[in-house]
Design a protein around this motif. Sequence first.
Motif, PDB file in Angstrom:
ATOM      1  N   ILE A 165      45.569  48.354  34.831  1.00  0.00           N
ATOM      2  CA  ILE A 165      45.869  48.464  33.197  1.00  0.00           C
ATOM      3  C   ILE A 165      46.017  46.888  32.797  1.00  0.00           C
ATOM      4  O   ILE A 165      46.978  45.965  33.447  1.00  0.00           O
ATOM      5  N   VAL A 166      45.051  46.213  31.935  1.00  0.00           N
ATOM      6  CA  VAL A 166      44.897  45.062  31.748  1.00  0.00           C
ATOM      7  C   VAL A 166      44.560  44.782  30.438  1.00  0.00           C
ATOM      8  O   VAL A 166      44.146  45.594  29.659  1.00  0.00           O
ATOM      9  N   SER A 167      45.076  43.325  29.803  1.00  0.00           N
ATOM     10  CA  SER A 167      45.052  43.054  28.596  1.00  0.00           C
ATOM     11  C   SER A 167      43.430  42.384  28.495  1.00  0.00           C
ATOM     12  O   SER A 167      42.942  42.285  29.489  1.00  0.00           O
ATOM     13  N   GLU A 168      42.935  42.295  27.286  1.00  0.00           N
ATOM     14  CA  GLU A 168      41.646  41.830  27.001  1.00  0.00           C
ATOM     15  C   GLU A 168      40.843  40.542  27.953  1.00  0.00           C
ATOM     16  O   GLU A 168      39.764  40.608  28.104  1.00  0.00           O
ATOM     17  N   ASP A 169      41.948  39.583  27.981  1.00  0.00           N
ATOM     18  CA  ASP A 169      41.309  38.505  28.591  1.00  0.00           C
ATOM     19  C   ASP A 169      41.687  38.283  30.371  1.00  0.00           C
ATOM     20  O   ASP A 169      41.392  37.312  30.894  1.00  0.00           O
ATOM     21  N   TYR A 170      41.854  39.629  30.737  1.00  0.00           N
ATOM     22  CA  TYR A 170      42.595  39.416  32.255  1.00  0.00           C
ATOM     23  C   TYR A 170      41.019  39.145  33.206  1.00  0.00           C
ATOM     24  O   TYR A 170      41.426  38.211  34.011  1.00  0.00           O
ATOM     25  N   PHE A 171      40.150  39.754  32.906  1.00  0.00           N
ATOM     26  CA  PHE A 171      38.891  39.408  33.582  1.00  0.00           C
ATOM     27  C   PHE A 171      38.380  37.981  33.614  1.00  0.00           C
ATOM     28  O   PHE A 171      37.851  37.237  34.335  1.00  0.00           O
ATOM     29  N   LYS A 172      38.552  37.360  32.318  1.00  0.00           N
ATOM     30  CA  LYS A 172      38.233  35.808  32.019  1.00  0.00           C
ATOM     31  C   LYS A 172      39.058  34.972  32.439  1.00  0.00           C
ATOM     32  O   LYS A 172      38.620  34.192  33.395  1.00  0.00           O
ATOM     33  N   VAL A 173      40.339  35.352  32.616  1.00  0.00           N
ATOM     34  CA  VAL A 173      41.510  34.640  33.428  1.00  0.00           C
ATOM     35  C   VAL A 173      41.031  34.624  34.952  1.00  0.00           C
ATOM     36  O   VAL A 173      41.213  33.379  35.348  1.00  0.00           O
ATOM     37  N   LEU A 174      40.621  35.471  35.463  1.00  0.00           N
ATOM     38  CA  LEU A 174      40.427  35.420  37.047  1.00  0.00           C
ATOM     39  C   LEU A 174      39.010  35.199  37.380  1.00  0.00           C
ATOM     40  O   LEU A 174      38.735  35.357  38.543  1.00  0.00           O
ATOM     41  N   ARG A 175      38.191  35.104  36.401  1.00  0.00           N
ATOM     42  CA  ARG A 175      36.747  34.664  36.533  1.00  0.00           C
ATOM     43  C   ARG A 175      36.033  35.836  37.412  1.00  0.00           C
ATOM     44  O   ARG A 175      35.311  35.747  38.093  1.00  0.00           O
ATOM     45  N   ILE A 176      36.477  37.346  36.938  1.00  0.00           N
ATOM     46  CA  ILE A 176      35.701  38.399  37.249  1.00  0.00           C
ATOM     47  C   ILE A 176      34.597  38.524  36.406  1.00  0.00           C
ATOM     48  O   ILE A 176      34.434  38.909  35.301  1.00  0.00           O
ATOM     49  N   PRO A 177      33.202  38.499  37.106  1.00  0.00           N
ATOM     50  CA  PRO A 177      32.367  38.535  36.326  1.00  0.00           C
ATOM     51  C   PRO A 177      31.942  39.941  35.976  1.00  0.00           C
ATOM     52  O   PRO A 177      32.066  40.901  36.692  1.00  0.00           O
ATOM     53  N   PHE A 178      31.036  40.342  34.998  1.00  0.00           N
ATOM     54  CA  PHE A 178      30.611  41.597  34.559  1.00  0.00           C
ATOM     55  C   PHE A 178      29.088  41.885  35.037  1.00  0.00           C
ATOM     56  O   PHE A 178      28.334  40.872  35.012  1.00  0.00           O
TER      57      PHE A 178
END
Length: 233
Positions: A112-125
């Motif tokens: 369960i994450v906020s909208e910038d979570y993947f950006k902060v951890l540098r998790i690519p799409f």
Amino acid sequence: SGMTRRQGLAWLVCSSLLLISFLKLQRTPPGFDPKGVAAAFVGVPATRYTTPEQQAQFFVTVIERLKANGQVTEAAAGIGLPMSGFNPRSPYSVVGRPILPLSQRPLAGLGIVSEDYFKVLRIPFAEGRAFTADDRESAPGVCIINESLAKRLFPGASALGQIMLRGRDADIKHEIVGVIRDVKTNGLSAAAPDEIYFPMRQLGRGGMAVVARTNTDPNVLQSVIRSAVAGVD
């Protein structure tokens, strides 16, 4: 003695194998970049933050305060932080497929994450999009899954637009809007688990990890996160 020499040789061989294994693990991509990142678990009083919407808003406000700090480049909140030791799982179903009894449904890691979570951890799409501020409690349910789960559930096809079901009665719909690359959530030596992420604004929780990134020493973020939380409550 000869026995001692043989024992010593065996110990050196084992040590060498362990070192080789460790070096291989160091070269194993974790799927995220922890450099410059600090995290702190924060729990809010359930007596004053009684609804998921109020709980989500608390963390939204903390994130805004963090982003306003000059030492913070990015900030987010989430449950299911990689290698944190706290990685809950939850049953799921897929629209159009048989819905099994609750105890027999497959399980996936619950994020369960906020909208910038993947950006902060540098998790690519791999495809699709991240969550946005429009993915609120009143909006249609959405989710993001990882690449391994997408390939297994929808081989040879895009996962985008497919509908995942959650809840005891598998009656809560979440459209897949994004697919992330696999993350070694349970450790570098473990295979990436199946994972499903839901937006914090739609599934607010009273306890989450606040995550921040800096270009300087991440140790400075301890006091920064503490100050941001105290400033909100």
